[in-house]
Design a protein around this motif. Structure first.
Motif, PDB file in Angstrom:
ATOM      1  N   VAL A 119      -7.253  -0.423   2.708  1.00  0.00           N
ATOM      2  CA  VAL A 119      -8.512  -0.797   3.357  1.00  0.00           C
ATOM      3  C   VAL A 119      -8.476  -2.276   3.741  1.00  0.00           C
ATOM      4  O   VAL A 119      -8.850  -2.657   4.859  1.00  0.00           O
ATOM      5  CB  VAL A 119      -9.715  -0.501   2.428  1.00  0.00           C
ATOM      6  CG1 VAL A 119     -10.986  -1.127   2.955  1.00  0.00           C
ATOM      7  CG2 VAL A 119      -9.893   0.996   2.252  1.00  0.00           C
ATOM      8  N   ILE A 120      -7.995  -3.109   2.841  1.00  0.00           N
ATOM      9  CA  ILE A 120      -7.901  -4.538   3.118  1.00  0.00           C
ATOM     10  C   ILE A 120      -6.869  -4.809   4.212  1.00  0.00           C
ATOM     11  O   ILE A 120      -7.080  -5.655   5.086  1.00  0.00           O
ATOM     12  CB  ILE A 120      -7.580  -5.308   1.829  1.00  0.00           C
ATOM     13  CG1 ILE A 120      -8.717  -5.125   0.826  1.00  0.00           C
ATOM     14  CG2 ILE A 120      -7.341  -6.787   2.110  1.00  0.00           C
ATOM     15  CD1 ILE A 120      -8.438  -5.672  -0.548  1.00  0.00           C
ATOM     16  N   ALA A 121      -5.760  -4.075   4.208  1.00  0.00           N
ATOM     17  CA  ALA A 121      -4.729  -4.256   5.232  1.00  0.00           C
ATOM     18  C   ALA A 121      -5.266  -3.881   6.611  1.00  0.00           C
ATOM     19  O   ALA A 121      -5.051  -4.607   7.594  1.00  0.00           O
ATOM     20  CB  ALA A 121      -3.502  -3.411   4.894  1.00  0.00           C
ATOM     21  N   SER A 148       0.828  -1.209   0.000  1.00  0.00           N
ATOM     22  CA  SER A 148       0.000   0.000   0.000  1.00  0.00           C
ATOM     23  C   SER A 148       0.857   1.252   0.000  1.00  0.00           C
ATOM     24  O   SER A 148       0.588   2.197  -0.746  1.00  0.00           O
ATOM     25  CB  SER A 148      -0.922   0.018   1.218  1.00  0.00           C
ATOM     26  OG  SER A 148      -1.840  -1.019   1.166  1.00  0.00           O
ATOM     27  N   VAL A 149       1.885   1.265   0.835  1.00  0.00           N
ATOM     28  CA  VAL A 149       2.768   2.437   0.910  1.00  0.00           C
ATOM     29  C   VAL A 149       3.484   2.647  -0.414  1.00  0.00           C
ATOM     30  O   VAL A 149       3.594   3.779  -0.901  1.00  0.00           O
ATOM     31  CB  VAL A 149       3.773   2.279   2.076  1.00  0.00           C
ATOM     32  CG1 VAL A 149       4.856   3.335   2.016  1.00  0.00           C
ATOM     33  CG2 VAL A 149       3.049   2.329   3.409  1.00  0.00           C
ATOM     34  N   VAL A 150       3.952   1.563  -1.030  1.00  0.00           N
ATOM     35  CA  VAL A 150       4.644   1.671  -2.330  1.00  0.00           C
ATOM     36  C   VAL A 150       3.696   2.238  -3.369  1.00  0.00           C
ATOM     37  O   VAL A 150       4.058   3.136  -4.142  1.00  0.00           O
ATOM     38  CB  VAL A 150       5.204   0.296  -2.765  1.00  0.00           C
ATOM     39  CG1 VAL A 150       5.661   0.330  -4.203  1.00  0.00           C
ATOM     40  CG2 VAL A 150       6.336  -0.126  -1.855  1.00  0.00           C
ATOM     41  N   LEU A 151       2.464   1.754  -3.398  1.00  0.00           N
ATOM     42  CA  LEU A 151       1.511   2.223  -4.408  1.00  0.00           C
ATOM     43  C   LEU A 151       1.025   3.637  -4.115  1.00  0.00           C
ATOM     44  O   LEU A 151       0.874   4.442  -5.040  1.00  0.00           O
ATOM     45  CB  LEU A 151       0.334   1.251  -4.493  1.00  0.00           C
ATOM     46  CG  LEU A 151       0.655  -0.083  -5.175  1.00  0.00           C
ATOM     47  CD1 LEU A 151      -0.460  -1.074  -4.945  1.00  0.00           C
ATOM     48  CD2 LEU A 151       0.903   0.120  -6.651  1.00  0.00           C
ATOM     49  N   ILE A 152       0.779   3.963  -2.865  1.00  0.00           N
ATOM     50  CA  ILE A 152       0.310   5.316  -2.528  1.00  0.00           C
ATOM     51  C   ILE A 152       1.381   6.358  -2.863  1.00  0.00           C
ATOM     52  O   ILE A 152       1.065   7.477  -3.253  1.00  0.00           O
ATOM     53  CB  ILE A 152      -0.119   5.397  -1.051  1.00  0.00           C
ATOM     54  CG1 ILE A 152      -1.427   4.622  -0.857  1.00  0.00           C
ATOM     55  CG2 ILE A 152      -0.302   6.834  -0.594  1.00  0.00           C
ATOM     56  CD1 ILE A 152      -1.860   4.477   0.582  1.00  0.00           C
ATOM     57  N   ARG A 195      -2.151   5.307  -6.801  1.00  0.00           N
ATOM     58  CA  ARG A 195      -2.753   5.760  -5.541  1.00  0.00           C
ATOM     59  C   ARG A 195      -4.102   5.111  -5.288  1.00  0.00           C
ATOM     60  O   ARG A 195      -4.427   4.757  -4.166  1.00  0.00           O
ATOM     61  CB  ARG A 195      -2.864   7.273  -5.547  1.00  0.00           C
ATOM     62  CG  ARG A 195      -1.516   7.926  -5.401  1.00  0.00           C
ATOM     63  CD  ARG A 195      -1.616   9.415  -5.215  1.00  0.00           C
ATOM     64  NE  ARG A 195      -0.274   9.965  -5.108  1.00  0.00           N
ATOM     65  CZ  ARG A 195       0.184  10.955  -5.827  1.00  0.00           C
ATOM     66  NH1 ARG A 195      -0.598  11.545  -6.708  1.00  0.00           N
ATOM     67  NH2 ARG A 195       1.417  11.382  -5.676  1.00  0.00           N
ATOM     68  N   THR A 196      -4.898   4.942  -6.331  1.00  0.00           N
ATOM     69  CA  THR A 196      -6.195   4.276  -6.179  1.00  0.00           C
ATOM     70  C   THR A 196      -6.005   2.844  -5.700  1.00  0.00           C
ATOM     71  O   THR A 196      -6.691   2.393  -4.769  1.00  0.00           O
ATOM     72  CB  THR A 196      -6.954   4.294  -7.517  1.00  0.00           C
ATOM     73  OG1 THR A 196      -7.123   5.639  -7.941  1.00  0.00           O
ATOM     74  CG2 THR A 196      -8.307   3.636  -7.389  1.00  0.00           C
TER      75      THR A 196
END
Length: 110
Positions: free
Chosen positions: A66-68, A25-29, A58-59
């Motif tokens: 949310v899943i994490a 998530s952090v990598v994608l955000i 980011r999406t």
């Protein structure tokens, strides 16, 4: 019946899953990691040009977070949450996936 009554494996598996989802998530955000998005990384250059890569990352990152958070909540509160929370979590994940798909095909297009 509590959520802990349904779990048959060790608790650390949930936390490892959370850590994996949180890191991704952090990598994608941060706007990187477009190579992690299935379909986008194999698309042609013409198809990739139709999407805003930063918005797409980011999406996906927010959807994955949310899943994490849901996995962490279920891991930490397994002795408190009732067993039917599994169905609520499944519903949340399904809604999250549908929202991600809709946003990717509307908001993330150029």
């Amino acid at each position: 019946m509590k959520l802990a009554d349904l779990s048959a494996g060790p608790d650390w598996v949930v936390y490892v899953g959370f850590i994996i989802f949180a890191v991704l998530s952090v990598v994608l955000i941060s706007g990187h990691g477009s190579w992690l998005i299935s379909g986008y990384n194999t698309a042609s250059k013409e198809e990739k040009a139709k999407y805003n890569e930063k918005k797409l990352c980011r999406t996906m990152g927010f959807g994955m977070s949310v899943i994490a958070i849901l996995a962490l909540t279920m891991g930490l509160l397994e002795n408190i949450l009732p067993a039917f929370f599994v169905y609520i979590a499944l519903g949340i994940i399904l809604v999250d996936v549908v929202v991600i798909i809709i946003l990717e095909n509307t908001l993330c297009r150029k």
